[in-house]
Write a protein that holds these residues in place. Structure first.
Motif, PDB file in Angstrom:
ATOM      1  N   ASP A 225       0.848  -1.204   0.000  1.00  0.00           N
ATOM      2  CA  ASP A 225       0.000   0.000   0.000  1.00  0.00           C
ATOM      3  C   ASP A 225       0.879   1.247   0.000  1.00  0.00           C
ATOM      4  O   ASP A 225       0.658   2.189  -0.759  1.00  0.00           O
ATOM      5  CB  ASP A 225      -0.917   0.021   1.234  1.00  0.00           C
ATOM      6  CG  ASP A 225      -1.982  -1.054   1.162  1.00  0.00           C
ATOM      7  OD1 ASP A 225      -1.666  -2.221   1.439  1.00  0.00           O
ATOM      8  OD2 ASP A 225      -3.121  -0.722   0.801  1.00  0.00           O
ATOM      9  N   ARG A 226       1.922   1.211   0.856  1.00  0.00           N
ATOM     10  CA  ARG A 226       2.789   2.397   0.924  1.00  0.00           C
ATOM     11  C   ARG A 226       3.571   2.562  -0.379  1.00  0.00           C
ATOM     12  O   ARG A 226       3.731   3.675  -0.876  1.00  0.00           O
ATOM     13  CB  ARG A 226       3.756   2.273   2.120  1.00  0.00           C
ATOM     14  CG  ARG A 226       3.065   2.244   3.478  1.00  0.00           C
ATOM     15  CD  ARG A 226       4.058   2.468   4.621  1.00  0.00           C
ATOM     16  NE  ARG A 226       5.088   1.453   4.702  1.00  0.00           N
ATOM     17  CZ  ARG A 226       4.927   0.247   5.266  1.00  0.00           C
ATOM     18  NH1 ARG A 226       3.765  -0.086   5.809  1.00  0.00           N
ATOM     19  NH2 ARG A 226       5.912  -0.617   5.292  1.00  0.00           N
ATOM     20  N   ALA A 227       4.036   1.427  -0.943  1.00  0.00           N
ATOM     21  CA  ALA A 227       4.799   1.515  -2.198  1.00  0.00           C
ATOM     22  C   ALA A 227       3.926   2.113  -3.302  1.00  0.00           C
ATOM     23  O   ALA A 227       4.364   2.999  -4.053  1.00  0.00           O
ATOM     24  CB  ALA A 227       5.300   0.122  -2.601  1.00  0.00           C
ATOM     25  N   MET A 228       2.679   1.675  -3.374  1.00  0.00           N
ATOM     26  CA  MET A 228       1.816   2.171  -4.444  1.00  0.00           C
ATOM     27  C   MET A 228       1.400   3.623  -4.189  1.00  0.00           C
ATOM     28  O   MET A 228       1.316   4.418  -5.115  1.00  0.00           O
ATOM     29  CB  MET A 228       0.616   1.239  -4.637  1.00  0.00           C
ATOM     30  CG  MET A 228       1.082  -0.102  -5.228  1.00  0.00           C
ATOM     31  SD  MET A 228      -0.204  -1.306  -5.527  1.00  0.00           S
ATOM     32  CE  MET A 228      -0.655  -0.963  -7.221  1.00  0.00           C
ATOM     33  N   GLU A 229       1.204   3.942  -2.906  1.00  0.00           N
ATOM     34  CA  GLU A 229       0.930   5.361  -2.575  1.00  0.00           C
ATOM     35  C   GLU A 229       2.089   6.232  -3.035  1.00  0.00           C
ATOM     36  O   GLU A 229       1.907   7.373  -3.424  1.00  0.00           O
ATOM     37  CB  GLU A 229       0.818   5.524  -1.055  1.00  0.00           C
ATOM     38  CG  GLU A 229      -0.580   5.459  -0.506  1.00  0.00           C
ATOM     39  CD  GLU A 229      -0.532   5.484   1.019  1.00  0.00           C
ATOM     40  OE1 GLU A 229       0.060   6.401   1.606  1.00  0.00           O
ATOM     41  OE2 GLU A 229      -1.091   4.538   1.613  1.00  0.00           O
ATOM     42  N   ALA A 230       3.298   5.681  -2.944  1.00  0.00           N
ATOM     43  CA  ALA A 230       4.492   6.452  -3.307  1.00  0.00           C
ATOM     44  C   ALA A 230       4.699   6.496  -4.824  1.00  0.00           C
ATOM     45  O   ALA A 230       5.667   7.081  -5.293  1.00  0.00           O
ATOM     46  CB  ALA A 230       5.719   5.832  -2.645  1.00  0.00           C
ATOM     47  N   GLY A 231       3.824   5.852  -5.566  1.00  0.00           N
ATOM     48  CA  GLY A 231       3.919   5.947  -7.025  1.00  0.00           C
ATOM     49  C   GLY A 231       4.614   4.768  -7.689  1.00  0.00           C
ATOM     50  O   GLY A 231       4.863   4.792  -8.890  1.00  0.00           O
ATOM     51  N   ILE A 232       4.944   3.721  -6.923  1.00  0.00           N
ATOM     52  CA  ILE A 232       5.517   2.531  -7.553  1.00  0.00           C
ATOM     53  C   ILE A 232       4.357   1.766  -8.180  1.00  0.00           C
ATOM     54  O   ILE A 232       3.409   1.388  -7.485  1.00  0.00           O
ATOM     55  CB  ILE A 232       6.287   1.675  -6.525  1.00  0.00           C
ATOM     56  CG1 ILE A 232       7.511   2.471  -6.037  1.00  0.00           C
ATOM     57  CG2 ILE A 232       6.710   0.340  -7.129  1.00  0.00           C
ATOM     58  CD1 ILE A 232       8.340   1.768  -4.968  1.00  0.00           C
ATOM     59  N   LYS A 233       4.402   1.595  -9.485  1.00  0.00           N
ATOM     60  CA  LYS A 233       3.231   1.050 -10.193  1.00  0.00           C
ATOM     61  C   LYS A 233       3.186  -0.480 -10.173  1.00  0.00           C
ATOM     62  O   LYS A 233       2.126  -1.075 -10.159  1.00  0.00           O
ATOM     63  CB  LYS A 233       3.254   1.518 -11.658  1.00  0.00           C
ATOM     64  CG  LYS A 233       3.214   3.026 -11.860  1.00  0.00           C
ATOM     65  CD  LYS A 233       1.775   3.477 -11.928  1.00  0.00           C
ATOM     66  CE  LYS A 233       1.550   4.858 -12.491  1.00  0.00           C
ATOM     67  NZ  LYS A 233       2.348   5.925 -11.958  1.00  0.00           N
ATOM     68  N   ASP A 234       4.363  -1.111 -10.241  1.00  0.00           N
ATOM     69  CA  ASP A 234       4.399  -2.577 -10.292  1.00  0.00           C
ATOM     70  C   ASP A 234       4.920  -3.116  -8.968  1.00  0.00           C
ATOM     71  O   ASP A 234       6.051  -2.818  -8.570  1.00  0.00           O
ATOM     72  CB  ASP A 234       5.341  -3.062 -11.410  1.00  0.00           C
ATOM     73  CG  ASP A 234       4.784  -2.762 -12.797  1.00  0.00           C
ATOM     74  OD1 ASP A 234       3.575  -2.468 -12.918  1.00  0.00           O
ATOM     75  OD2 ASP A 234       5.557  -2.830 -13.772  1.00  0.00           O
ATOM     76  N   VAL A 235       4.092  -3.922  -8.305  1.00  0.00           N
ATOM     77  CA  VAL A 235       4.557  -4.560  -7.067  1.00  0.00           C
ATOM     78  C   VAL A 235       4.410  -6.071  -7.196  1.00  0.00           C
ATOM     79  O   VAL A 235       3.540  -6.566  -7.909  1.00  0.00           O
ATOM     80  CB  VAL A 235       3.801  -4.050  -5.806  1.00  0.00           C
ATOM     81  CG1 VAL A 235       4.002  -2.557  -5.604  1.00  0.00           C
ATOM     82  CG2 VAL A 235       2.323  -4.400  -5.851  1.00  0.00           C
ATOM     83  N   GLY A 236       5.298  -6.789  -6.491  1.00  0.00           N
ATOM     84  CA  GLY A 236       5.284  -8.255  -6.559  1.00  0.00           C
ATOM     85  C   GLY A 236       5.126  -8.838  -5.170  1.00  0.00           C
ATOM     86  O   GLY A 236       5.883  -8.483  -4.259  1.00  0.00           O
ATOM     87  N   ILE A 237       4.127  -9.703  -4.993  1.00  0.00           N
ATOM     88  CA  ILE A 237       3.865 -10.280  -3.670  1.00  0.00           C
ATOM     89  C   ILE A 237       4.151 -11.786  -3.692  1.00  0.00           C
ATOM     90  O   ILE A 237       4.483 -12.336  -4.745  1.00  0.00           O
ATOM     91  CB  ILE A 237       2.404 -10.018  -3.223  1.00  0.00           C
ATOM     92  CG1 ILE A 237       1.397 -10.692  -4.184  1.00  0.00           C
ATOM     93  CG2 ILE A 237       2.120  -8.527  -3.156  1.00  0.00           C
ATOM     94  CD1 ILE A 237      -0.059 -10.613  -3.706  1.00  0.00           C
ATOM     95  N   GLY A 238       3.994 -12.443  -2.546  1.00  0.00           N
ATOM     96  CA  GLY A 238       4.148 -13.894  -2.536  1.00  0.00           C
ATOM     97  C   GLY A 238       4.271 -14.454  -1.131  1.00  0.00           C
ATOM     98  O   GLY A 238       4.755 -13.770  -0.231  1.00  0.00           O
TER      99      GLY A 238
END
Ligand code: SAM
Ligand code: SF4
Length: 470
Positions: A225-238
């Motif tokens: 959530d914080r990464a995307m709020e900061a404008g990082i468009k692609d995130v990878g989870i797992g």
């Protein structure tokens, strides 16, 4: 109360009740209905996904595999994106009981590579033919120094090599940070920010993360959530498979993906499926609390492919070459190859050797060239494509393009062009022979328009142009 189980988008009671309500096998007709629905490529709800995790009959498991293969083929075609992890530091303050880098493992030789050492490592990867790198580090600095170090490392990776012979996309797997720090990280031009929750099951999380900043479940859970709020468009989870019941992890991963999609209009770019491997000095890594068998592992990949069809699935060199082959057809779209999990491993290790400073044992020791040859022999197009990221087709824009199947018209030509580049610049004679045949076979399968585009791009690469993409 911030730390209660029910406070987050991972609602333990709800997941548990979906799993418990499902001790009985779903009716075959219900499974068939779900699988038919899945072919619309709209994904599945948690209830539907929970039902698939309960299927045990070999006939129905085979139907799940068939559906996963069909979805994989429709959306991803035969491309497999290749990357290399780059371990820059194994210094870590955390105490994750399953990891060779954890603080109490006094026998491990510790180091954080400096910029010159990072450059040497990257040059070695470039000489192998890599174009995509995943920067990985322990959480060994305080937040400020850690960010500063990571930013310098990303810059060093992009700066290594010469124009076309350089790393074109740097993804990172680094400890979670604040929104402001994520903004600074994003300003370095990273591709995907990757972070594994390890386990979505909070009581298990508390048991295996006993000390250090990583012991805070919510700080990690809310990192994307914080990464995307900061404008990082692609995130990878797992999830790290082997810590808790795999069914819980599949539903946790799905809930995480749905939460990001609801909040940001786009879900995760990738889901990784690391499985616990033996690690130096870790009894837990050799004897996982909730082991996942090979058969279950294949089911996890297939169910994720069906439930979240547009998210890439990443498989690492943790798995053996046999398992990797099975996984490709069930839904995996990205793989690492020729990997080392110790800082300095690409320039200092003996070929084929394993070092003591590694994070965990590798299941696949083959070189990039061997992995590529094997993939090509199986009919897959090994791809080094980075076009979407460089043309700004990231986040929601990527998903919009991916959803109608449009992406194939870009990805197949781009994948083929980068594969030819690899063959001409780095391929062994044996791989060139197998690869050339693979390119022609795949060209014959392309729709007319994509084939014409691909032919033009292949001709440009053959005549000496590099970094050709559309
Ligand atoms: N230190 C950061 C962190 O923990 O998020 C990032 C790097 S950490 C080296 C990357 C991942 O390695 C972890 O998220 C964990 O899932 C995985 N890992 C750790 N020990 C492992 C093991 N024994 N087998 C397989 N994967 C492991
Ligand atoms: Fe450190 Fe990451 Fe290993 Fe945990 S998983 S000990 S945080 S490197």
């Amino acid at each position: 109360m911030r730390h209660t189980l029910t406070d987050t988008f991972i609602n333990h009671d709800r997941i548990q009740s979906l799993l418990e309500g499902s001790h009985t096998q779903p009716e075959p007709s219900r499974v068939e209905d779900l699988l038919d629905k899945a072919l619309d490529l709209k994904g599945l709800t948690p209830e539907e996904t929970a039902a698939l995790t309960r299927v045990e009959s070999p006939e129905l498991v085979a139907r799940i595999y068939e559906t996963a293969r069909s979805i994989k083929d429709t959306i991803y075609g035969r491309r497999l994106v290749l990357f290399a992890p780059l371990y820059i530091s194994n210094i870590c303050h955390n105490e994750c009981l399953y990891c060779g880098f954890r603080a109490s493992n006094r026998d491990l030789g510790r180091r954080a590579l400096n910029e010159a050492e990072i450059t040497r490592e990257v040059e070695a990867l470039i000489r192998q033919g890599h174009k995509r790198v995943l920067v990985v580090a322990g959480e060994g600095h305080d937040a400020h120094d850690g960010l500063d170090y990571a930013r310098r490392a990303v810059r060093a990776v992009y700066a290594a090599g010469e124009r076309a012979d350089a790393i074109r996309r740097v993804n990172v797997n680094l400890a979670p940070m604040s929104v402001d720090d994520f903004r600074l990280l994003a300003s370095e031009g990273i591709g995907t920010y990757q972070l594994f929750q390890e386990t979505y099951h909070q009581p298990t999380y508390a048991r295996v993360h006993v000390r250090g900043p990583k012991a805070d479940y919510l700080w990690r859970l809310e990192a994307m959530d914080r990464a995307m709020e900061a404008g990082i468009k692609d995130v990878g989870i797992g999830p790290l498979l082997g810590l808790a019941d795999w069914r819980f992890e599949v539903l946790g991963t799905l809930e995480h993906a749905r939460h990001l999609e609801e909040r940001f209009g786009v879900g995760p770019h990738t889901i990784s499926v690391p499985r616990l491997e033996p690690a130096p000095g870790s009894a837990m890594a050799s004897s996982p609390p909730s082991p996942v068998s090979d058969e279950e592992f294949k089911r996890i990949i297939a169910i994720l492919r069906i439930a979240v069809p547009y998210t890439g699935i990443i498989l690492s060199t943790r798995e053996s070459s046999e398992m990797r082959r099975a996984a490709f057809s069930l839904g995996v779209s990205q793989i690492s190859a020729g990997s080392r999990t110790d800082p300095g491993g690409y320039t200092e290790d003996e070929p084929g050797g394993e070092r003591e400073a590694c994070q965990f044992a590798l299941g696949d020791h083959r070189s990039l060239d061997e992995v590529i040859r094997d993939c090509a022999r199986l009919g897959y197009i090994p791809s080094f494509c980075t076009a979407c990221y460089r043309l700004g087709r990231v986040g929601a824009d990527f998903m919009d393009l991916a959803k109608p199947g449009e992406i194939k018209h870009h990805c197949d030509p781009n994948g083929l062009a980068t594969f030819l580049e690899y063959l001409l610049d780095y391929g062994s004679p044996e791989t060139v022979a197998v690869g050339t045949k693979c390119i022609e076979e795949n060209m014959a399968r392309l729709p007319e328009q994509a084939a014409a585009r691909a032919r033009k791009m292949l001709d440009r690469v053959a005549s000496g142009e590099r970094d050709v993409f559309c």
